[in-house]
Design a protein around this motif. Structure first.
Motif: not given
Length: 331
Positions: A38-45, A295-310
């Motif tokens: 997830l982190v790698t995908a958000s970085f490459l986005m 950067p805001l899109v990147q961070g928001t997508v990352l947070v959404y992904g982390v929530i879903v994984l948790i």
């Protein structure tokens, strides 16, 4: 010293053979791998965006020196691997970067908006469970062994239709009927308990319909088991049989699907929040996409992904505790 060795080795081996330890290790490993992906995908986005993301965010008329300074500040002039290492290091310190538009830290913006999204999603999940479980149990008891065929058909048709309606379309319909025409609830915004009613219903009705069908099917299966027949033979009260003996054994599939639906509800807030102008992450990500604030899109997508994984991992843990047989491959 040599005499102590045989006593130590079996103890350690027994600890490693513990099924719950193996389960915890495997689940933790899968979570870490998923987080890395997830982190790698958000970085490459941000690097897959055609053209210059900074120029797109600042506009075609922005001075070249301003664009160059912003690229330097974001580290976009560094080699890709260097940027990746810096990105991982910043994440470990809770730094998600800086918004191009507002110049505020992305983590600060997300921190302000996250409570609105979390409260909406989890309240909708609670409402969905509160509707689905009693409805599913009641319909299962009423239609057991082919009884009340019309009730079964009405329930099946209604649940299929409600489960198929997209959240945002249902939200628009609720606004048109209950906010615009009847004036019972606010049209938009987050101001008081009444403002939660329509967005929560928009998120909860579809999942509640799907869960109610699962509860009914599982309940019908459990009601035909031998131990339920034995409970009836003992002339136990029907309410006790259904709630104390049958329902706990029918909850496994409901819990599994419920966890997936909770994750989908979190993702579904993106559209529902924009229908109701809800000040959460969903409206934030849409606004940042429109303004090309990557950067805001990147961070928001990352947070959404982390929530879903948790959420998914917490459901797996709860399922393993309630019914270890369901995770026998992990245990």
């Amino acid at each position: 010293m040599a005499a102590l060795t045989p006593a130590v080795v079996p103890t350690r081996a027994a600890w490693l053979r513990n099924r719950w330890v193996r389960f915890a290790v495997r689940r933790t490993g899968r979570l870490l791998v998923s987080l890395w992906v997830l982190v790698t995908a958000s970085f490459l986005m941000i690097h897959f965006v055609p053209g210059d993301p900074v120029r797109a965010a600042l506009g075609l008329t922005a001075p070249a020196d301003l664009v160059a300074a912003k690229r330097e500040a974001l580290g976009l002039n560094d080699p890709l691997l260097t940027q990746y290492v810096h990105y991982l290091g910043n994440l470990l310190h809770g730094d998600l970067g800086e918004s191009i538009q507002s110049q505020l830290p992305v983590a600060e913006t997300i921190g302000q908006r996250l409570p609105a999204t979390a409260s909406l999603a989890f309240l909708a999940f609670g409402v969905a469970i509160a509707i689905a479980v009693p409805v599913g149990v009641a319909v299962a008891v009423a239609t057991r062994r082919g009884r009340r065929r019309r009730t079964e058909l009405a329930f099946a048709g209604t649940s299929v239709v409600l489960g198929a309606i997209p959240d945002f379309l249902l939200g628009v319909a609720l606004v048109a009927v209950f906010a615009v025409n009847l004036g019972w609830f606010p049209v938009a915004g987050r101001d008081g308990a009444s403002s939660y009613v329509l967005p929560v219903l928009a998120l909860a009705i579809g999942p509640a319909a799907v869960l109610a069908r699962i509860v009914r099917v599982e309940m019908l299966t459990v009601l035909e088991t031998d131990y339920i027949r034995t409970a009836r033979a003992k002339r136990l009260p029907a309410l006790r049989i259904h709630l104390r003996h049958a329902l706990p054994n029918a909850v496994t599939a409901t819990l599994t699907l419920g966890g997936m639906l909770l994750a989908s509800m979190v993702a579904g807030t993106v559209l529902v929040e924009n229908v109701f102008a809800w000040p959460g992450l969903g409206s934030t990500i849409v606004q940042s996409i429109v303004s090309k604030d990557y950067p805001l899109v990147q961070g928001t997508v990352l947070v959404y992904g982390v929530i879903v994984l948790i959420v998914n991992n917490l459901v797996d843990v709860a399922l393993a505790v309630l019914d270890p047989r369901s995770t026998i491959g992990d245990l």
